[in-house]
Design a protein around this motif. Structure first.
Motif, mmCIF file in Angstrom:
data_model
loop_
_atom_site.group_PDB
_atom_site.id
_atom_site.type_symbol
_atom_site.label_atom_id
_atom_site.label_comp_id
_atom_site.label_asym_id
_atom_site.label_seq_id
_atom_site.Cartn_x
_atom_site.Cartn_y
_atom_site.Cartn_z
ATOM 1 N N PRO B 94 0.833 -1.283 0.032
ATOM 2 C CA PRO B 94 0.088 0.077 -0.111
ATOM 3 C C PRO B 94 0.991 1.251 0.017
ATOM 4 N N LEU B 95 0.541 2.283 -0.844
ATOM 5 C CA LEU B 95 0.942 3.539 -0.792
ATOM 6 C C LEU B 95 0.641 4.282 0.665
ATOM 7 N N GLN B 96 1.838 5.163 1.157
ATOM 8 C CA GLN B 96 1.739 5.701 2.508
ATOM 9 C C GLN B 96 0.977 7.030 2.140
ATOM 10 N N PRO B 97 0.405 7.612 3.190
ATOM 11 C CA PRO B 97 -0.265 8.909 2.689
ATOM 12 C C PRO B 97 0.677 10.089 2.053
ATOM 13 N N LEU B 98 1.941 9.970 2.399
ATOM 14 C CA LEU B 98 3.089 10.921 1.733
ATOM 15 C C LEU B 98 3.967 10.379 0.693
ATOM 16 N N ALA B 99 3.372 9.123 0.157
ATOM 17 C CA ALA B 99 4.224 8.704 -1.025
ATOM 18 C C ALA B 99 4.455 9.623 -2.083
ATOM 19 N N ALA B 100 3.405 10.519 -2.174
ATOM 20 C CA ALA B 100 4.045 11.350 -3.436
ATOM 21 C C ALA B 100 5.004 12.460 -3.448
ATOM 22 N N LEU B 101 5.281 12.496 -2.070
ATOM 23 C CA LEU B 101 6.374 13.513 -1.761
ATOM 24 C C LEU B 101 7.580 13.148 -1.821
ATOM 25 N N ALA B 102 7.678 11.747 -1.622
ATOM 26 C CA ALA B 102 9.347 11.291 -1.573
ATOM 27 C C ALA B 102 9.360 9.885 -2.346
ATOM 28 N N ILE B 103 9.484 9.719 -3.438
ATOM 29 C CA ILE B 103 9.031 8.565 -4.284
ATOM 30 C C ILE B 103 10.105 7.290 -3.832
ATOM 31 N N GLY B 104 11.466 7.648 -3.468
ATOM 32 C CA GLY B 104 12.452 6.794 -2.825
ATOM 33 C C GLY B 104 12.788 5.815 -4.137
ATOM 34 N N GLN B 105 12.666 4.396 -3.455
ATOM 35 C CA GLN B 105 12.902 3.339 -4.533
ATOM 36 C C GLN B 105 11.667 2.823 -4.847
ATOM 37 N N SER B 106 10.484 3.192 -4.701
ATOM 38 C CA SER B 106 9.293 2.628 -5.252
ATOM 39 C C SER B 106 9.304 2.571 -6.795
ATOM 40 N N ASP B 107 9.828 3.404 -7.451
ATOM 41 C CA ASP B 107 9.814 3.351 -8.928
ATOM 42 C C ASP B 107 10.945 2.364 -9.214
ATOM 43 N N LEU B 108 11.707 1.654 -8.641
ATOM 44 C CA LEU B 108 12.568 0.935 -8.935
ATOM 45 C C LEU B 108 12.366 -0.675 -8.275
ATOM 46 N N MET B 109 12.101 -0.820 -7.342
ATOM 47 C CA MET B 109 11.595 -2.184 -6.655
ATOM 48 C C MET B 109 10.120 -2.268 -6.734
ATOM 49 N N PRO B 110 9.841 -3.607 -6.862
ATOM 50 C CA PRO B 110 8.477 -4.078 -7.069
ATOM 51 C C PRO B 110 7.469 -3.620 -5.888
ATOM 52 N N ARG B 111 6.444 -2.948 -6.369
ATOM 53 C CA ARG B 111 5.512 -2.782 -5.158
ATOM 54 C C ARG B 111 4.162 -3.741 -5.493
ATOM 55 N N ARG B 112 4.289 -4.560 -6.456
ATOM 56 C CA ARG B 112 3.235 -5.346 -6.900
ATOM 57 C C ARG B 112 3.912 -6.594 -7.419
ATOM 58 N N ILE B 113 3.318 -7.751 -6.755
ATOM 59 C CA ILE B 113 3.894 -9.155 -6.980
ATOM 60 C C ILE B 113 2.997 -9.972 -7.191
#
Lengths: 473, 471
Positions: B94-113
């Protein structure tokens, strides 16, 4: 004569400046460190790749006897080669994936993206010669050039020089040569280190095959760094104070190296959006099930049966002199290939459009053109990745054609019970790939070189005109 | 009070400070928009993926009752645990409430499996989102990038010239000649600039949150936002005090500007980039190329002895046997299950090594963050927003645990040749990610606070000497 005096004076002043010595030493240390790591990693990764390729081949040939179609599913791996110049600019290497599984029925995405095996620190950048040349060295240049005119104006020495009758254009050109000369103290050893690193890395193959690319890389970086010399002097000549010039130039550097790449990505995605993974694979699935040409699987199958019976002049599949299972499998592959060509074609076309948008932004931020040029000549851009991916996909298709063809010819009466072994597996050609040559890179990066040339020409012309109108206050 | 008002007028009327502040707020708004676009795309892809899976399973459920096994293998069969269990069931971080402010590694490592009975641990890494690799190389223009890289530059503009500018235009000598401590005069000015810097950081964060459409009604969102702002403010104060200290030490404003540029470059670019290389060298990753080959070799060996492996599995797990004791040893799924466990025994230790090395690298990053506040702040902001390496690794581990529960649900039914009914679909395992509160912010705030305090003391000491030097 006067020109050489001005250039020499500028060079000596810079060379004696403690800031320049510290900055040059830091740049050379970072550059040499990055090249050392680059050479070590290149050798290690190249050896790993060769070992993986050899093992893959022996696993393929040594697999237990099995149905030809099972072997097709087992498939084979293709490993992308590491380009020699990637030790200077790793480019997209960590983000594209280094290997792809070539199996039946399916064109896979690349695996093994090194970026997934790293921490957040990688988002700050990678220590490479490219980072030093694209980001750090330009800042050094700007910190040298910012007070070339503005500083002299503030100190009052500009008035003295002009009062001696020195032609302002000679002053401008002399300062440019002086700064360039100081830059050469860093760039010449850096170039030699780079050539040496590449020679070390490519000991077996030799430096010559990479010389052309290296030459154009050196040209591109030469233009890029020259543009910063000219922009720095231009702003210094036009600014009222040295402080104002420095602030403006730092602002330009921040925009060029930090803001522009990220803004460019957002703009490129907006102009030429690429699909998400679920949307992409849903489109593939829809085309596979529904048929690219709108025909359902049942219709396609019936058409295949009819065409096969006609071809062999029989009225029943039992009477065929070959295995229909093999024919059907190959027809399925060809249908799948059409689907993958269409969907991957759209995806790659979106990426190429996005790359073009980013490159055009090089007209306002030379970093974009320099990065494209550097990755292109180092062979680590998307164009080179796509070339390898296409070659791997062509090999996958020819492997399926070989296995299905063997099954068609020899599996009559047995179909999927037809067992093949090492003799068949060893007849399948191994995957071989030769990276494209200099011409490929040049065609892709000609526009980037033109943009960098414009970034030298236009500030140069503007500096010459500004120098003509130079005033001591 | 007069000093404070005067300083306020100086700040507001300084075109470079005002211009830079406005630019930062505009960029913050843009960063929020970029984050929102990313988040909305992620949610849209998630929604599409869930809808596809729900539709697929709902369609199967409708057909489950009264079905008979088809004559050919691998044909759609809503009553077959083989067929149903092999349909992909996507699970999401799940995306955290502030996910849009600091994407971090979410665009590189899978968050859907995708989980199914055919999923292996090695396949987890293949679930990454499709993105242009050049965009991944550049990184996203999110608020974390703005705070870490750009906000210090604006703060340095505020710091720069406070002392050197006053020295060069003569107002410092005037101030020194007043019957009051120079520390007191400059102290008020520094305090106001600190307030302005902190306020700018907070307003930039809130502006980005506004354009990102952050929902503060979500539990935890206000606290996370407060932490985000506090870390950003402490970071800005670090740069302000450092900037004023360097300005006080430098002889000319140009020298101060060059020194500050070098410090920014060093702490925000050179040190993190160099440490990144060092961390990779200290804890190198094993080769994934050779892992793939090891896995294929294990698969080849296992397939040669698949029947024996299956028999051994059934011997070890007699509860899997059907009532009549007969199991089809040639069944694809039965053999695959046995082979997979044999392969896992050989490959899992190699996969564990990757996770261990990444954990060691992450520990090294935490240790090395003392050398650069940029690293500390980046890690902290990304952790608050839920895009950290640790959270994504934990998701991968929990997704794998779900895959194993999924297999444990279906394989006994496969071995026992049971048929599924529509009511059985309610009993399928459901994935729930156990989120933890973001960690590390208190440590980051304490560290930054301690450094800010140290810099303040150094600054006070230097400014006091400044007064003496002027006299």
């Amino acid at each position: 004569m006067l020109l050489s005096h001005i250039a020499r004076k500028e060079l000596l002043e810079i060379a004696r400046d403690g800031r320049f010595r510290v900055a040059s030493a830091a740049v050379l240390v970072l550059l040499s460190g990055s090249l050392v790591f680059g050479v070590l990693h290149y050798r290690e990764l190249t050896a790993e790749r060769e070992a993986a390729m050899a093992r893959d081949r022996s696993t393929w040939v040594g697999q237990a006897p099995k149905s030809a179609h099972s072997a097709a599913h087992f498939g084979s791996y293709a490993y992308k080669p590491y380009m020699p110049l990637s030790l200077a600019d790793p480019g997209l290497t960590a983000y594209t994936g280094q290997s792809v599984w070539m199996e039946a029925h399916w064109q896979n995405l690349f695996q093994n993206r090194a970026a997934e095996d790293r921490t957040m620190l990688q988002r700050f950048g990678e220590l490479s010669a490219a980072t030093v040349l694209q980001l750090l060295l330009p800042l050094v240049i700007l910190s040298l050039a910012f007070d070339a005119f503005a500083g002299e104006r503030e100190r009052g020495t500009l008035r003295q020089v002009l009062s001696l009758g020195a032609p302002p254009q000679a002053l401008g050109l002399g300062k440019a040569l002086g700064v360039a000369g100081a830059l050469a103290i860093v760039v010449v050893p850096a170039t030699l280190m780079g050539a040496f690193a590449i020679a070390l890395s490519t000991a077996d193959a030799g430096l010559m095959p990479s010389m052309g690319r290296f030459g154009f890389l050196a040209l591109g970086y030469g233009l890029y760094l020259a543009s910063f010399v000219l922009v720095g002097l231009l702003v210094s000549a036009r600014a009222a104070t040295a402080r104002g010039a420095l602030v403006a130039l730092i602002g330009f550097w921040v925009f060029n190296g930090l803001l522009a790449p990220r803004v460019a990505s957002g703009l490129a995605e907006f102009i030429a959006p690429s699909p998400s993974a679920p949307a992409f694979w849903a489109a593939v699935q829809k085309d596979l099930e529904g048929g690219v040409d709108g025909h359902s699987p049942a219709e396609r199958n019936q058409a295949l049966v009819d065409a096969t019976l006609r071809k062999y002049g029989v009225t029943d599949l039992k009477d065929l002199p070959v295995s229909f299972a093999g024919i059907s499998l190959q027809a399925g592959e060809e249908h799948g290939n059409e689907v993958f060509d269409r969907q991957f074609g759209r995806l790659w076309s979106a990426y190429e459009s996005q790359d073009r948008v980013r490159l055009v932004l090089g007209l306002v931020a030379p970093f974009m053109a320099a990065r494209s040029m550097s990755m292109g000549f180092a062979g680590v851009d998307f164009a080179h990745h796509k070339d390898f991916a296409s070659a791997a996909e062509n090999h996958r298709r020819s492997l399926q054609r070989f296995l299905n063809g063997d099954m068609t010819e020899k599996a009559k009466g047995k179909d999927f019970a037809y067992i093949v072994g090492a003799e068949t597996f060893s007849r399948a050609a191994p995957f071989e790939y030769e990276a494209p040559g200099l011409g490929f890179a040049l065609r892709g990066q000609a526009f980037a070189l033109v943009i960098l040339g414009l970034w030298v020409l236009l500030p140069g012309v503007w500096l010459a005109r500004t120098a003509r109108a130079l005033r001591p206050e | 009070m007069k000093v404070v008002l005067h300083e306020w007028r100086l700040i507001v009327r300084d075109r470079s400070i005002a211009g830079a502040a406005i630019l930062i707020l505009l960029l913050a708004a843009y960063a929020g928009f970029v984050g929102r676009t990313w988040r909305d795309a992620e949610l849209s892809a998630e929604k599409q993926s869930r809808a596809q899976a729900e539709a697929a399973f709902a369609s199967l459920r409708e057909k489950a009752d009264g079905t008979v096994a088809p004559s050919a293998d691998f044909q759609p069969d809503a009553g077959s645990p083989r067929y149903v269990g092999s349909r992909p069931m996507p699970v999401f971080l799940p995306l955290q409430p502030l996910a849009a402010l600091a994407i971090g590694q979410s665009d590189l490592m899978p968050r859907r499996i995708e989980a199914s009975i055919m999923t292996t641990r090695r396949m987890l890494a293949r679930n990454y989102e499709i993105q242009n690799p050049a965009h991944l190389l550049n990184g996203p223009f999110d608020l974390a990038f703005l705070v870490v890289f750009l906000l210090p530059l604006v703060v340095l503009v505020m710091a720069y010239g406070l002392v050197t500018g006053a020295r060069e235009d003569g107002t410092l000598a005037l101030a020194v000649s007043q019957p009051t401590s120079i520390l007191r005069v400059l102290g008020f000015r520094i305090a106001l600039r600190s307030f302005f810097a902190a306020a700018l950081a907070s307003v930039a964060c809130l502006t980005a949150a506004l354009t990102a459409g952050i929902d503060f009604a979500v539990p935890g969102a206000p606290l996370s936002m407060a932490l985000f702002c506090l870390v950003s403010m402490a970071y800005c104060l670090f740069w302000l005090f450092l900037g004023i200290l360097v300005s006080a030490i430098s002889k000319t404003s140009a020298a101060a500007a060059v020194s500050l540029s070098a410090l920014w470059l060093g702490l925000v670019v050179v040190v993190p980039v160099t440490l990144s290389t060092l961390v990779n060298e200290l804890h190198p990753m094993p080769s994934r190329s050779l892992l793939a080959q090891e896995s294929r070799a294990a698969s080849t060996e296992a397939s040669m002895g698949a029947k024996d492996l299956l028999q051994q599995l059934l011997h070890d797990h007699p509860e899997l046997l059907p009532q009549d004791g007969s199991v089809n040893l040639d069944d694809f799924y039965n053999r695959n299950r046995a082979m997979e466990q044999s392969i896992a025994r050989r490959i899992d230790p190699l996969l564990d090594r990757f996770d261990e090395q990444l954990a060691r690298q992450q520990q090294a990053v935490r240790r090395f963050s003392v050398f650069s506040p940029a690293i500390l702040v980046q890690e902290s902001l990304v952790s608050v927003s839920g895009g950290s390496t640790e959270r994504l690794q934990r998701f991968k581990a929990e997704a794998w645990a779900f895959v194993e529960r999924w297999k444990a649900h279906f394989f006994p039914r496969i071995f026992r040749n049971e048929r599924l009914r529509s009511a059985d679909y309610d009993g399928f395992p459901v994935f729930r990610f156990a989120d933890e509160a973001p960690r590390g912010q208190s440590a980051a705030l304490l560290s930054l606070g301690a450094v800010d305090l140290l810099l303040m003391m150094l600054l006070a000491f230097r400014l006091d000497r400044l007064r003496i030097a002027e006299e």
